[in-house]
Write an enzyme that holds these catalytic residues in place. Structure first.
Site, PDB file in Angstrom:
ATOM      1  CD  GLU A  32      -2.611  -1.186   2.621  1.00  6.33           C
ATOM      2  OE1 GLU A  32      -3.503  -0.340   2.807  1.00  6.33           O
ATOM      3  OE2 GLU A  32      -2.295  -2.050   3.460  1.00  6.33           O
ATOM      4  NE  ARG A 257       4.591  -8.363  11.645  1.00  7.95           N
ATOM      5  CZ  ARG A 257       3.928  -7.213  11.746  1.00  7.95           C
ATOM      6  NH1 ARG A 257       2.647  -7.209  12.055  1.00  7.95           N
ATOM      7  NH2 ARG A 257       4.547  -6.076  11.550  1.00  7.95           N
ATOM      8  CE  LYS A 267       2.755   0.316   5.550  1.00  4.30           C
ATOM      9  NZ  LYS A 267       2.411   0.407   4.104  1.00  4.30           N
TER      10      LYS A 267
END
Length: 550
Positions: A32, A257, A267
């Site tokens: 994104e 992850r 983020k």
């Protein structure tokens, strides 16, 4: 270092190819464009692109640009730069979610016609109450009872911009009693009166990520859709949308992850640090962003080697940042030219050396790689050494400079400390040393053994440089797990700026060039470096610390 735990996804692909389920491999990296990429994304990039390379397939770079209020072309450019810097190329396979907005709208209309989607007027908070909790069924919103015709009309009017943001959403009509909350009539379209960087003002409704993502994978013919474990509970929705619409259905696979000690991987939280100016931007060398690591002096080869070693598993773990530093150090040890710099200078006067005389000594750029050549370094009567390389009352096994002891100045001469000069407060300000003129090049002519070798810089020729000493950004090993505000665990000593003395050749270093400062560590010329003002970042020390995966 430990061996890699492997890659279960490649095992699956091997089986798929052997069985004929797939004849090619198509992956995608779908960021994104709402922030800069970090080391966790690097793991995904290496998996997505590396898998395509391994199987001679293709990997798409696809921007999931479904939220125009959070996205920026700055992030798009940064993401492209980071992927290229890591060593990967998408070729012609650059795509955008916004490329498919017309098709997504058609799919939403088709769901309405199938009786599988409806327009809902509940606010986000109100719907949370209706949705309920996993072990109890939710309540059905009133909009569920609308006719297909009513829903088509409302959705069309949403598209035309007749309603304000938040007035309506389009929901998938699935199961308000599902134990998976993501299957309890999730929103698939919302109203946002915002210009989009690709589509301008064409749209005022935008698809939700979960709705868009599976359609993008299907349209592009992705074979293996690779996601981190938090998307595992989203997979039933991924499958439901494609099955209901009768579309090609890729398989989504989830992997653990990357969690790294002394690091934040959110983020949102990293953006908080930037906005509150607690760091010096996204590319601050203390940040776990790829651009920050690049600026600090990390190499793409080291990051790729690190990602290979940690492997791809379904088990969550906390990886010691020392393992990443190990790979950085290993790579730089092979490629970084050697130079001399003194970061805590102590002046030494070679009392017997002729005043005004200068010599040039030839030193190798790398002790084990003659192909990297040599450079010349000037020597004069006054030099600087590291303050810690002298001890007035030497400890046992201290083989550096002390009163009456002889050491080797790297590539120059053997010197012996004859006098210690102090100021009124008793602090050492200067050393006087004799030297052996016959030991030119640092070798004793009579073959005597000299244990200590120290580095130096000519006081007359050395150049002042700003040196930025970076440390861990957080004091906690796992700041994300701490109670309270994660910013309470910021390390106040994560950056120290000092003035060092460097050999003159380093003054011409260009931003991004990497060196080993002999006996100190690895350093990189910073973006701020300029003619007459060299600036260096400490990339890593010379010594290993423990590296483990907990």
């Amino acid at each position: 270092m430990s061996s890699s735990p492997g890659n279960f996804i490649h095992d699956i692909i091997d089986a798929d190819l052997a069985s004929g389920k797939h004849t090619e491999v198509v992956t995608r990296f779908p960021p994104e464009p709402n922030g800069y990429l970090h080391i966790g994304h690097a793991k995904a990039i290496c998996l997505d692109f590396g898998t395509a390379l391994k199987y001679s397939g293709r990997c798409h770079l696809r921007f999931d640009d479904t939220n125009p209020t959070a996205e920026d072309t700055e992030y798009v450019e940064a993401i492209e730069n980071d992927v290229r810097w890591l060593g990967f190329d998408w070729g012609k396979n650059l795509f955008w979610a916004s490329d498919y907005f017309d098709r997504m709208y058609e799919c939403a209309v088709e769901l309405i016609k199938l009786g599988k989607a409806y327009v809902c007027d509940l606010s986000v908070d109100a719907f949370k109450e209706y949705r309920g909790v996993p072990n109890l069924p939710g309540k059905e919103p009133a909009g569920r009872k609308r006719s297909v015709e009513e829903n088509l009309d409302l959705f069309e009017r949403m598209k035309k911009g007749e309603f304000a943001d938040g007035t309506y959403v389009l929901r998938a009509k699935i199961d308000m009693a599902s134990p998976n909350l993501h299957m309890r009539d999730p929103a698939i379209y919302r109203i946002k009166h915002a210009s989009h960087h690709n589509t301008g003002d064409k749209w005022c409704i935008y698809p939700m990520y979960d709705f868009a993502h599976c359609l993008e994978d299907s349209i592009e013919g992705v074979t293996h859709s690779l996601c981190t474990l938090e998307f595992e509970v989203h997979r039933p929705l991924y499958d439901w949308i494609l099955e209901t619409l009768g579309l090609y259905q890729p398989h989504q696979y989830e992997f653990a992850r990357l969690n790294l000690t002394y690091t934040i991987m959110s983020k949102r939280k990293l953006l908080e640090l930037v906005k509150e100016k607690l760091v010096n931007g996204w590319d601050d060398p203390r940040m776990p962003t790829i651009c920050g690591m690049r600026r600090r002096g990390y190499t793409p080869e080291a990051i790729r080697a690190f990602c290979t070693e940690i492997g791809i598993t379904k088990t969550e773990s906390l990886t010691d940042v020392a393992l990443l530093e190990h790979h950085v150090r290993n790579d730089l040890n092979e490629i970084a030219p050697r130079r001399m710099a003194v970061l805590d200078p102590l002046k030494v006067v070679i009392t017997g050396y002729p005043e005004g005389q200068t010599e040039e000594f030839e030193l190798p750029n790398h002790p084990n790689k003659p192909e990297m050549g040599v450079r010349t370094v000037p020597f004069s009567r006054e030099i600087y050494i590291e303050r810690e390389d002298f001890m007035e009352e030497p400890a046992k096994k201290f083989f550096r400079l002390a009163p009456g002891t002889e050491v080797r100045l790297r590539g120059a001469y053997l010197v012996t400390c004859t006098n210690v000069v102090k100021d009124a407060g008793g602090s050492i300000t200067e050393l006087h040393c004799s030297y052996d003129p016959a030991s030119k090049g640092g070798n004793a002519p009579d073959g005597r053994k000299v244990k200590g070798t120290i580095h130096w810089v000519s006081a007359q020729h050395g150049i002042q440089a700003e040196v930025r000493l970076y440390d861990r950004l957080f004091t906690s090993e796992n700041p994300a797990a701490e109670e309270g505000d994660f910013k309470d665990y910021l390390n106040p000593d994560s950056l120290k700026v000092i003035t060092g003395i460097i050999e003159p050749g380093l003054a011409a270093a260009k931003a991004g060039e990497k060196f080993q400062f002999e006996r100190i560590g690895y350093f990189c010329a910073d973006l701020d470096t300029s003619a007459g003002k060299p600036v260096f970042n400490r990339t890593a020390g010379l010594r290993e610390s423990s590296a483990k995966q907990a």
